[in-house]
Structure formats: C-alpha cells, structure tokens
Design an enzyme around this catalytic site. Structure first.
Site, PDB file in Angstrom:
ATOM      1  N   LYS A 241       0.949  -1.225   0.023  1.00 24.54           N
ATOM      2  CA  LYS A 241      -0.068   0.104  -0.030  1.00 24.54           C
ATOM      3  C   LYS A 241       0.888   1.182  -0.384  1.00 24.54           C
ATOM      4  O   LYS A 241       0.598   2.267  -0.644  1.00 24.54           O
ATOM      5  CB  LYS A 241      -0.849   0.029   1.042  1.00 24.54           C
ATOM      6  CG  LYS A 241      -2.104  -1.020   1.109  1.00 24.54           C
ATOM      7  CD  LYS A 241      -3.249  -0.347   0.866  1.00 24.54           C
ATOM      8  CE  LYS A 241      -4.509  -1.472   1.198  1.00 24.54           C
ATOM      9  NZ  LYS A 241      -4.146  -2.643   0.146  1.00 24.54           N
ATOM     10  N   ARG A 242       1.961   1.354   0.799  1.00 25.80           N
ATOM     11  CA  ARG A 242       2.860   2.569   0.949  1.00 25.80           C
ATOM     12  C   ARG A 242       3.439   2.892  -0.431  1.00 25.80           C
ATOM     13  O   ARG A 242       3.986   4.146  -0.520  1.00 25.80           O
ATOM     14  CB  ARG A 242       3.624   2.489   2.070  1.00 25.80           C
ATOM     15  CG  ARG A 242       4.852   1.515   1.901  1.00 25.80           C
ATOM     16  CD  ARG A 242       5.707   1.337   3.076  1.00 25.80           C
ATOM     17  NE  ARG A 242       6.658   0.328   2.938  1.00 25.80           N
ATOM     18  CZ  ARG A 242       7.699   0.247   2.254  1.00 25.80           C
ATOM     19  NH1 ARG A 242       8.088   1.437   1.895  1.00 25.80           N
ATOM     20  NH2 ARG A 242       8.448  -0.832   2.069  1.00 25.80           N
TER      21      ARG A 242
END
Length: 475
Positions: A241-242
C-alpha cells in the site's frame, strides 16, 4: 500437444499489476505456441467474490486488451467435482478420512511448539481403521503425502527446486462441510481444463510441492510450472500500500494508456534483446517462459512515463479527444471547442506524458474564459507586457484573412525587433499567458491559428482588461 495456459485470479475487486503481468505472460505464451489462454475465477470466498469484484477483473483485463478463449470457468460451480476426486483418492488408498476435533488439533499444535517443531497434524488417522471413528463427527479428507525422500519441481523460471518430503503435511483436500480447499480445487480445475503450463507468482511455489502430490496420487500428467518473481517498489521492497499505485485501475486513473501499461509490464522481468518498445502482439512472437527473469523486478515511474509518451504520440487523435473530454466533464463543450481540440491534438499529444497532463493542457481550447495560473498572472503583471499586448492586438487586427501561424509569428517578431531589441519572449510570454493561462503551452503561433482571429483577439483584449483592473494602466 496444444499448449493451454490460464489466468486464475481471486476477485478482490481490482486487478493487481502483478496479476496483470502474469496474465500477459500467459496470454503471450499461448499465442506464441498457437495454443489457448483460458480464464478461471477462483470465487470460492463468497464474501469477497461479489459480481462487482468479478466485473472489475473483466473490465481491467479488457482494458489491457487481454482476451481469453472459451467461457470463463467459475471455481465455485465445480465443488461437486472437487469432492468426487477427493473421494476417489480415498478409495485408491491415497487419501483418508480424519476425525480429529478442533481441540485435538489445537493440542497437537501446542505439543509441536513445545518441542520447537513446525505445528502440524500428526497423521493419527492416516492408518487407523475408520471403524474406530467417533460417532457424529463429520470427517475431513486428507491426502497421504509422501514421508520419505524429496519432491522435485522442474521450474521453467526458477530451475530445479526440491523440498524434503518431511516438510510436507497431510493437508486437507475436503473440509468437513464437503467444500474443497483451494489447494485441491486448483489441481482438479487445472487438470480438467487441460492446462499444460502453469505460470504464476512465486508466492505459489510452496503450494506447487503439495499440488504435485495430488497430481501424482491421481496419476495425472503434471503441467510445466513457471514461478515468476513478484514485483517490487522503487525502493526494492515488496509492493505494498505505501508504494501507492498497484492496481491496473490506478494506472488507468493516472492517465497511462493500456498499450503502454501492457508494454511496460511485459518488459518488467522479461526481455527480448534491447527492445524496450513493443506491442503485446510483438511480445507474443518472441515469448518463451524460460526467458522470464528469476530475480524480482522494480517498478520504475520514469520508465513507465517514457513508454507512455511514446504511445501517446502514436495514439489516434479522435481517441485522445474522447479521453480529454471524459477527463474534463465539468466543461460544456460545443462543436467549436471540439474542432479546436482535434486540430490542436497533434501538438498537445507530442508533449504530454499522461492523459491527465493532456486533459489539463488541452483545457484552453475548450474554455470561453481563460483563468490565469500564478505564473501567467506574474507575466501579465510585467510593465512591458502591457505595452506589448496593445501592440499585439493592433498587429493581429491587421492580419485579416491571413491568420496563419507564420503570419502571426512574423507580426510578433516585428514588434520584438522594433521595441524589444529582438527579444521575442517579451512578446510571446504575455501572448501565451493571455491565450493559454499558463507559461507553457504547445507551439504558440499554431495554437493561435487554431483558436482563430476572433477568439485570439478576444483573449488578448480580456488580458488587457485584466491588466487594467490589476493596476497596469498608465497615466
């Protein structure tokens, strides 16, 4: 032998770029071999497998231009067949009923942990007489995994990989409610669909050793496996996600063209000589599974932008006009705007890296009142700009029917030579701010020609009024 490859996503509501690349590899290989590419939806998780989630996968595959042969297979419709194979394995003595309760299994796990071992089932029902089965307990079916020796997988990407059979457990094929496990369902489906080559992410490599146990127990031909390393972020860590964008839909929203995304993903972990730019059809002519890199590849935003700008220049102007309109849905666009947009598209697309940039840089053709961004406003605040704009207005008025980019340029050069020691920027900068509302634009004289004499003069006049209102009148 007809080569049959497959893509078998779990419907999570979007297509991950790792999955998209796997689908492309399978599509290319089947085309290369003159075989078939089939699609199976692993929809056994009823919570996540909504119609919307499944449609999203179809939509993303179609956007990338990936088509499949025959009907889509839904794993959930095949549970009876999965159960049938599990029971057949029991009859053959290659699998068995296990009647352990959840409590017994927990106790086994704790004991193994206490001994510092991997927590696993202790095979207590493997050779026990089912006559000893406790009443009223619904059994699971477990495979009899080999205990001695080792299992070898000849992986087309990773090379030969072996695991000691002592590492394999008697995993469950059929749960007590009669539903198959993922491990078992995949094997039955791949066999029944005639899959000859299983190309998938290397997060499945451990599953392959277990799945091979089922193939061999059934006496089925084992397909060729190729396990593809996962994609990493620019920092070299596994994509998460990051890292931001990681689905095909994200790349679509960011304004990348499908043919650019397909080209970029295919080039990620596979190559053909020094070729950087190619269609998936070209890739299919060259593609072989053994050419997939065994090491992970990293996303590279700069490279994707480079690939995308290449395809932007090749893209059809009408197609790009439609994309620009879709991304400027707040504007009321009439026939005149459309005409300008189409005429200006060639210059616009040759400088835009993404559709988002294209849609933003094309707005000046579709608006009736240009808004000035900060830099354009600063340009118009310049003392000389006010004089230059008056001169431009008069010069444009005199052009008459000969309102072409060459005539406009000549008029601007004349002003620059007479008043600004030949510095064309003194004339072009304020004109650009007036016509486009920004300090950068496609070739300006061509843009003015496309806007036409009346509109160009209106915009210059509007800029003069704006300058007047912002304190640039001279007493």
């Amino acid at each position: 032998m007809t080569v049959i490859t497959r893509f078998a996503p779990s419907p999570t509501g979007y297509l991950h770029i790792g999955g998209a690349r796997t689908a492309l590899f399978n599509w290319c290989y089947s085309k290369h071999m003159g075989g078939k590419f089939v699609l199976r939806i692993e929809d056994t998780d009823k919570e996540r497998s909504t119609v919307g989630a499944i449609d999203a996968i179809f939509r993303d595959l179609k956007w990338l231009g990936i088509d499949w042969d025959g009907e889509v297979v839904y794993q959930s419709t095949r549970a009876a067949r999965h159960a049938e194979v599990a029971h057949e394995l029991v009859k053959m003595g290659r699998a068995y009923f296990c009647y352990c309760s959840a409590e017994e299994l927990d106790a086994m796990r704790e004991e193994a942990k206490a001994r510092g071992e991997q927590p696993r089932y202790n095979r207590m029902w493997r050779d026990r007489d089912p006559a000893e089965a406790p009443a009223g307990v619904k059994p699971v079916i477990r495979i009899k995994a080999p205990i001695e020796g080792e299992t070898l997988v000849e992986d087309a990407v990773q090379g030969n990989v072996t695991v000691a059979n002592s590492q394999l457990d008697d995993f469950i094929l059929l749960r007590s409610d009669g539903n198959p496990t993922y491990m078992h369902a995949v094997v039955v489906d791949d066999h029944d669909m005639g899959i000859t080559h299983v190309v998938r992410g290397d997060d499945h490599l451990n599953n392959t050793f277990r799945q091979k146990v089922i193939y061999e127990a059934m006496g089925w031909a084992v397909p060729t496996f190729g396990h593809v390393p996962l994609i990493h972020g620019e920092d070299g860590a596994k994509l998460s996600k990051r890292h931001g964008a990681q689905s095909v839909g994200d790349f679509k929203d960011m304004g990348y063209l499908p043919e650019a995304v397909a080209n970029y993903l295919l080039r990620l972990g596979w190559s053909h000589g020094d070729d950087e730019l190619f269609t998936k059809e070209q890739a299919a002519q060259w593609f072989d599974i053994k050419d997939i890199n065994a090491g992970p590849s990293r996303l590279d935003a700069k490279k994707l932008e480079h690939v995308n700008s290449h395809y932007m220049k090749l893209a059809d102007d009408e197609r790009l006009v439609a994309e620009v309109l879709a991304r400027n849905s707040d504007l009321k666009v009439d026939a005149t705007h459309m005409q300008r947009l189409l005429a200006g598209m060639h210059d616009l697309k040759s400088r835009a890296v993404t559709l988002v940039q294209l849609a933003s840089e094309a707005r000046f053709y579709m608006v009736d009142d240009v808004a000035y961004d900060e830099k354009a406003a600063a340009t118009l605040h310049d003392h000389d700009a006010h004089h230059a704009m008056h001169d431009i207005y008069d010069a444009l008025a005199r052009l008459g029917a000969d309102f072409t980019d060459t005539a406009i340029e000549a008029a601007c050069r004349k002003i620059a030579d007479e008043k600004y020691a030949g510095k064309l920027g003194k004339v072009m900068m304020p004109l650009r701010a007036a016509l486009v509302g920004a300090n950068t634009s496609p070739p300006l004289f061509k843009a003015a020609e496309i806007l036409g004499q009346a509109e160009t003069m209106n915009r210059v006049k509007a800029a003069l009024h704006w300058m007047h209102d912002h304190g640039h009148h001279h007493h």
